[in-house]
Design a protein around this motif. Structure first.
Motif, short mmCIF file in Angstrom:
data_model
loop_
_atom_site.label_atom_id
_atom_site.label_comp_id
_atom_site.label_asym_id
_atom_site.label_seq_id
_atom_site.Cartn_x
_atom_site.Cartn_y
_atom_site.Cartn_z
N ILE A 178 90.53 33.02 -35.50
CA ILE A 178 91.48 34.23 -36.09
C ILE A 178 90.53 35.72 -36.49
O ILE A 178 91.10 36.99 -35.60
N ALA A 179 90.26 34.90 -36.99
CA ALA A 179 88.54 36.59 -37.52
C ALA A 179 87.86 36.98 -36.87
O ALA A 179 87.22 38.49 -36.38
N VAL A 180 87.40 35.99 -36.05
CA VAL A 180 87.51 36.50 -34.44
C VAL A 180 87.88 36.97 -33.12
O VAL A 180 87.76 38.00 -32.59
N ALA A 181 89.20 36.56 -33.06
CA ALA A 181 90.12 37.42 -32.05
C ALA A 181 90.14 38.72 -32.34
O ALA A 181 90.58 39.62 -31.50
N VAL A 182 90.93 38.86 -33.66
CA VAL A 182 91.83 40.09 -34.35
C VAL A 182 90.77 41.09 -34.06
O VAL A 182 91.28 42.22 -32.82
N PRO A 183 89.75 41.11 -33.87
CA PRO A 183 88.55 42.63 -33.46
C PRO A 183 88.68 42.42 -32.45
O PRO A 183 88.65 43.96 -31.37
N ALA A 184 88.52 41.61 -31.22
CA ALA A 184 88.72 41.43 -30.07
C ALA A 184 89.67 42.29 -29.98
O ALA A 184 89.78 43.20 -28.27
N VAL A 185 91.36 41.62 -29.76
CA VAL A 185 92.03 42.36 -29.48
C VAL A 185 92.09 43.52 -29.49
O VAL A 185 92.59 44.60 -28.57
N LEU A 186 92.16 44.25 -30.81
CA LEU A 186 92.45 45.53 -31.60
C LEU A 186 91.65 46.53 -30.24
O LEU A 186 91.88 47.08 -30.02
N ALA A 187 90.03 46.27 -30.36
CA ALA A 187 88.54 46.91 -29.47
C ALA A 187 89.12 46.85 -28.15
O ALA A 187 89.63 47.73 -27.83
N TYR A 188 89.55 45.56 -27.53
CA TYR A 188 89.92 45.96 -26.29
C TYR A 188 91.76 46.86 -25.80
O TYR A 188 91.37 47.89 -24.80
N ASN A 189 92.77 46.95 -26.37
CA ASN A 189 93.64 47.65 -26.74
C ASN A 189 93.00 49.50 -27.03
O ASN A 189 93.59 50.01 -26.01
N PHE A 190 92.31 49.06 -28.00
CA PHE A 190 91.50 50.29 -28.20
C PHE A 190 90.87 51.26 -26.93
O PHE A 190 91.42 52.19 -26.39
N PHE A 191 90.23 50.67 -26.59
CA PHE A 191 89.33 50.76 -24.98
C PHE A 191 89.58 51.01 -23.65
O PHE A 191 89.78 51.66 -23.28
N GLN A 192 91.14 50.30 -23.87
CA GLN A 192 92.11 50.28 -22.46
C GLN A 192 92.51 51.91 -22.39
O GLN A 192 92.84 52.48 -22.02
N ARG A 193 92.71 52.27 -24.19
CA ARG A 193 93.80 54.07 -23.94
C ARG A 193 93.47 54.56 -24.13
O ARG A 193 93.13 55.77 -23.02
N ARG A 194 91.17 54.19 -23.95
CA ARG A 194 90.41 55.24 -23.46
C ARG A 194 89.75 54.87 -22.38
O ARG A 194 90.02 56.55 -21.14
N ALA A 195 90.37 54.77 -21.89
CA ALA A 195 90.37 54.21 -20.30
C ALA A 195 91.31 54.69 -19.34
O ALA A 195 91.28 55.58 -18.97
N LYS A 196 92.32 55.18 -20.01
CA LYS A 196 93.88 55.78 -19.34
C LYS A 196 93.46 56.83 -19.06
O LYS A 196 93.18 57.57 -18.38
N HIS A 197 93.10 57.29 -20.47
CA HIS A 197 92.67 58.87 -20.87
C HIS A 197 91.60 58.83 -19.49
O HIS A 197 91.84 60.26 -19.11
N HIS A 198 90.55 58.62 -19.46
CA HIS A 198 89.25 58.61 -19.18
C HIS A 198 89.96 59.24 -17.87
O HIS A 198 89.37 59.81 -16.93
#
Length: 229
Positions: A178-198
């Motif tokens: 779970i500790a490994v998954a949480v940063p990966a999911v949060l980072a994925y959602n954050f970068f996906q949002r940034r990619a949409k703006h880009h």
């Protein structure tokens, strides 16, 4: 469970797998932060210089001199297409059959997709780690509990002191997953949002490029007609 294989080896392999997932996750996070920051800086600088240019010719020279960043590469691709279209030896080829504006737009869209794919590279890995790490941890927990139960049955004692220790150790794998998954999911959602703006920023730039490219050509044609050329 095949007890001819040491259970400790399987459990340790699970934990090392989670460790590898964690290293990959944080490496991708830091790399994507750097990549997004670099591209944003390049785009901001080039966008300001491009729209401050006094003519399409000076904008083309700007693209040649400062071809860094996604917008600069898109502009360079557009200028190269315009130059190739005007060349007599290539203007009759099949790729120039059709409306010039539509063909240029297709060329710019293709380059935009390439830039977007470059920016989104690695996000699939983050999503995969975020979705599989908890199950990998759960797999290690199940194996640990099975191993603990086997040891308990061999010892012949089922007291709380005997049971709690091995099972508690086995649950650590789930916690790590779970500790490994949480940063990966949060980072994925954050970068996906940034990619949409880009992507929206690149699409706006493409629209603006198409407008000035053909308005400039129209103005040049009108000037030549007025001068009787």
């Amino acid at each position: 469970m095949p007890f001819h294989i040491a259970p400790d080896i399987i459990i340790d392999a699970t934990l090392y797998t989670l460790l590898a997932f964690s290293l990959i996750t944080w490496t991708l996070i830091f790399f994507k932060i750097w990549q997004f920051a670099k591209n944003s800086s390049y785009n901001k600088q080039y966008n300001s210089a491009f729209w401050d240019a006094t003519s399409l010719k000076s904008a083309k020279q700007l693209a040649a001199d400062k071809a860094r960043g996604p917008k600069a590469r898109i502009a360079t691709c557009g200028f190269d297409w315009l130059a190739e279209m005007c060349h007599p030896s290539t203007s009759s080829s099949l790729k120039f059959r059709g409306s010039p504006q539509d063909l240029l737009e297709q060329t710019l869209r293709v380059q935009t997709q390439k830039e977007q794919q470059r920016l989104e590279s690695g996000l699939t890995m983050l999503a995969s780690i975020g979705s599989t790490a908890p199950f990998v941890g759960l797999f290690g927990t199940v194996l640990g509990i099975m191993h603990a139960m086997h040891q308990i049955s061999e010892s012949g004692s089922a007291s709380l002191d005997v049971v709690a220790g091995p099972i508690g150790d086995a649950l650590i794998a789930t916690a790590i997953g779970i500790a490994v998954a949480v940063p990966a999911v949060l980072a994925y959602n954050f970068f996906q949002r940034r990619a949409k703006h880009h992507r929206a920023s690149l699409e706006n730039f493409v629209e603006g490029f198409l407008h000035i490219a053909f308005s400039d050509n129209t103005d040049n044609s009108s000037t030549r007609k007025a001068n009787g050329i």
